[in-house]
Write an enzyme that holds these catalytic residues in place. Structure first.
Site: not given
Ligand code: NAP
Length: 317
Positions: A158-160, A181-182, A235, A237, A261, A266, A284
């Protein structure tokens, strides 16, 4: 005003930016086109000792093996937010700065993530094929899809980008769960592990970085925890998923399907993906819009210009 040619810092281009940003680079720097060179090795032999900056992208990245051939290198600027293909630690050890392109791609990547969910549950691709192939006229109504409203989306990372996906999924009236992670200060349900999250959601959405730390985070046991109608959407890697385990789960119809994606190897992906019916495949291209690629390219230029004029880097890694 552009600097006289002899004073212009020399850059090695491993991957081109958008045309307008290439023009800006050409004005301010002396460019060496490794990406276009017939003999890239010979080019490195000829100019490697003068190269002060590298321009690249998530593909081809920047490998540590290149560092000894670029003794004057000061900065590697990648047109990607992911740095899993960039030898960041080796660069830092040599005092070489690395910059990336966070934030400017969040919306497009999140839109595409939701697009894959819609495609999966509402069968957009199937519907397109149903009309185009004439089956609609022959067979009547196509098989029913599934509603998004009320479904649980479990986000890994749950980042940007993950947060933007969550906002969009909320607008679709989905329930949001996550692991990171947090723990975050958000009104979403936290799960400590990907397996626990997988067991509790209808769509498992991968939005974490790639690299050794997350390699095969989604393995056979995480896939086994998913219920048989749940979809995996990736989406992030390809390396985050154990592809052999995923293909096995898809072949056995142990999960609803996968919207992907990103892949291992790839663009030469495992050919079995192309045989499966319960997949949605995308090349991708989650940040692949003119607007976003322009913004990413501009950030690369801005970082390089800032570095060579002694200004703080806009987006250092
Ligand atoms: P970000 O802001 O750094 O967010 C990454 C999130 O992943 C963070 O919440 C982080 O947790 C979490 N995370 C890291 N390691 C983890 C682990 N081992 N287990 C669970 N969660 C973990 O990065 P971003 O800007 O959102 O970008 C995320 C990734 O998306 C990029 O690194 C890139 O690989 C991928 N991406 C793909 C495309 C595409 O075209 N498909 C385009 C852009 C980006 P904490 O917050 O707790 O540290």
């Amino acid at each position: 005003m552009s600097q006289p040619r002899s004073e212009q810092p020399e850059l090695l281009v491993l991957r081109a930016l958008m045309p307008a940003q290439m023009e800006q680079l050409e004005q301010a720097f002396r460019l060496h086109r490794y990406d276009l060179a017939d003999e890239p090795n010979a080019l490195l032999d000829a100019v490697g000792s003068r190269i002060r900056g590298v321009v690249t992208g998530g593909v081809p990245g920047f490998k540590a093996e290149m560092l000894p051939r670029l003794p004057a290198l000061e900065i590697v600027s990648t047109s990607s937010v992911g740095t899993d293909s960039i030898a960041v630690a080796a660069c830092k050890e040599k005092g070489v700065y690395v910059t990336n392109t966070p934030e400017v791609l969040n919306d497009d990547v999140a839109d595409l993530a939701i697009g894959l969910v819609l495609n999966a549950l509402r069968r957009l691709g199937d519907g397109h094929e149903y009309v185009r192939s004439g089956q609609w006229a022959q067979r009547g109504m196509m098989p029913l899809g599934r509603t998004l409203k009320g479904k649980r989306m479990g986000i890994v990372g749950l980042g940007r980008i993950g947060l933007e996906i969550a906002k969009r999924a909320e607008a679709m009236k989905m329930e949001i769960l996550y692991t990171s992670r947090s723990r975050k200060d958000v009104p979403y349900t936290y799960h400590a592990t990907p397996a626990e999250l997988a067991a509790n959601c209808d769509v498992l959405m991968l939005a974490c970085p790639g690299g050794p730390e997350t390699r095969h985070l989604v393995n056979a046991s995480v896939l086994a925890a998913m219920h048989k109608d749940a979809w995996l959407i990736n989406i992030s890697r390809g390396s985050v998923v154990d592809e052999a385990a995923l293909i096995s789960a898809l072949e056995r119809k142990a999960i609803g399907g996968a919207g992907l994606d990103v892949f291992d190897n790839e663009p030469h992906i495992d050919a079995r993906f192309q045989q499966l019916e319960n997949v949605i495949l995308f090349p991708h291209h989650a940040s692949g819009t003119i607007e976003t690629r322009t913004a990413m390219s501009q950030l690369v230029v801005d970082n390089l210009k800032a570095h060579f004029s002694g200004q703080p880097l806009p987006t250092p890694v």
